[in-house]
Enzyme design. Structure first.
Site, PDB file in Angstrom:
ATOM      1  N   SER A  47       0.515  -1.577   0.214  1.00 34.79           N
ATOM      2  CA  SER A  47      -0.427   0.102  -0.221  1.00 34.79           C
ATOM      3  C   SER A  47       0.434   1.126   0.088  1.00 34.79           C
ATOM      4  CB  SER A  47      -0.971   0.242   1.172  1.00 34.79           C
ATOM      5  OG  SER A  47      -1.663  -1.133   1.817  1.00 34.79           O
TER       6      SER A  47
HETATM    7  N1  SAH Z   1       0.266  -6.000   4.248  1.00 33.30           N
HETATM    8  C1  SAH Z   1       0.458  -5.330   2.904  1.00 33.30           C
HETATM    9  C2  SAH Z   1       0.103  -5.982   1.656  1.00 33.30           C
HETATM   10  C3  SAH Z   1      -0.076  -6.841   0.719  1.00 33.30           C
HETATM   11  S1  SAH Z   1      -1.330  -7.012  -0.570  1.00 33.30           S
HETATM   12  C4  SAH Z   1       1.859  -4.730   2.701  1.00 33.30           C
HETATM   13  O1  SAH Z   1       2.362  -4.204   3.613  1.00 33.30           O
HETATM   14  O2  SAH Z   1       2.724  -5.278   1.743  1.00 33.30           O
HETATM   15  C5  SAH Z   1      -2.481  -8.049   0.224  1.00 33.30           C
HETATM   16  C6  SAH Z   1      -2.529  -8.969   0.939  1.00 33.30           C
HETATM   17  O3  SAH Z   1      -3.096 -10.221   1.228  1.00 33.30           O
HETATM   18  C7  SAH Z   1      -1.554  -9.760  -0.207  1.00 33.30           C
HETATM   19  O4  SAH Z   1      -0.224 -10.245  -0.175  1.00 33.30           O
HETATM   20  C8  SAH Z   1      -2.187 -11.205  -0.437  1.00 33.30           C
HETATM   21  O5  SAH Z   1      -1.771 -12.331  -1.321  1.00 33.30           O
HETATM   22  C9  SAH Z   1      -2.804 -11.337   0.920  1.00 33.30           C
HETATM   23  N2  SAH Z   1      -4.250 -11.994   0.689  1.00 33.30           N
HETATM   24  C10 SAH Z   1      -5.125 -12.276   0.018  1.00 33.30           C
HETATM   25  N3  SAH Z   1      -6.421 -12.757   0.634  1.00 33.30           N
HETATM   26  C11 SAH Z   1      -5.611 -13.590   1.976  1.00 33.30           C
HETATM   27  C12 SAH Z   1      -6.254 -14.032   2.473  1.00 33.30           C
HETATM   28  N4  SAH Z   1      -7.363 -15.073   2.651  1.00 33.30           N
HETATM   29  N5  SAH Z   1      -5.620 -14.827   3.689  1.00 33.30           N
HETATM   30  C13 SAH Z   1      -3.979 -14.116   3.559  1.00 33.30           C
HETATM   31  N6  SAH Z   1      -3.643 -13.190   2.808  1.00 33.30           N
HETATM   32  C14 SAH Z   1      -4.113 -12.877   2.067  1.00 33.30           C
END
Ligand code: SAH
Length: 214
Positions: free
Chosen positions: A63
């Protein structure tokens, strides 16, 4: 650990966070310290502190700094909390949280992302982050309840297991809506009552799982 990005980070805090209403001193301090460039691929390092999200592996994104700050600030962390994060991704959001609370529990469904994030946590000696490969829409029952929960992927609804695993009192921030655009919601639990407030429109990658998109 010294790094060459101290000034760039300071400018990010001044220009992207302070003047847009991020006022929590602890959040501002931590975001001026956590080395965001270590959480992105080498090719993206020069852009790591820019006012935008960045691509990470597996078609996911880290983000924009302002969104990380706003979601973190909404949790009102004092330092003693146990926080659950769903969607570890690069690990940057978990790293920021880990400097502001007692312990972070973070769940990611993509193995390559989780292993990359774990390497950076070790490199930085951020030892109060526990992580797990799983469907985070089910929460992480073993360590519940959590004083705060942050979901960094957008789903069609607030997963019930997360509401159940939130402590009372407790705060949760979560994007909910359509695939392409969502509303960032702040859910608070107090004296057995759950209240939901809309914060702003956001665009997150999809939350995929049992209580997310299929
Ligand atoms: N907090 C992260 C943002 C990553 S984007 C950062 O600081 O970089 C969102 C993430 O959520 C992705 O890596 C995706 O694989 C994960 N995601 C999506 N659905 C999910 C689920 N059900 N359980 C765990 N992770 C999930």
């Amino acid at each position: 650990m010294t790094d060459h990005f101290v000034t760039v980070r300071e400018r990010m805090v001044q220009e992207q966070l302070l003047c847009r209403g991020i006022s929590d001193e602890r959040v501002l301090k931590v975001m001026s310290e956590v080395p965001r460039h270590l959480f992105v691929e080498d090719a993206q390092r020069a852009r790591a502190y820019g006012d935008h999200p960045l691509p990470i592996a597996s078609d996911q994104t880290i983000s924009q700094p302002f969104v990380v700050a706003a979601m973190t600030q909404a949790l009102h962390l004092q330092g003693t909390e146990r926080v659950l994060e769903i969607g570890t991704g690069s690990g940057y959001q978990a790293a920021v949280l880990s400097r502001l609370c007692e312990k972070v529990f973070t769940v990611e469904r993509v193995h390559i992302l989780l292993s990359g994030a774990r390497k950076v946590f070790d490199q930085l000696h951020y030892y109060n982050i526990l992580s797990r490969l799983d469907d985070g829409t089910m929460g992480w029952q073993e360590h519940a309840p959590y004083d705060a929960i942050i979901v960094t992927a957008g789903g069609p609804e607030i997963p019930q297991p997360l509401i159940d695993q939130l402590a009372d009192p407790g705060r949760m921030v979560i994007p909910v809506g359509e695939r392409e655009v969502q509303e960032l919601l702040l859910l608070t639990k107090q004296d057995g009552e759950v209240a939901v407030e809309r914060l702003e429109s956001v665009r997150f990658v999809s939350l995929i799982g049992e209580h997310g998109w299929k």
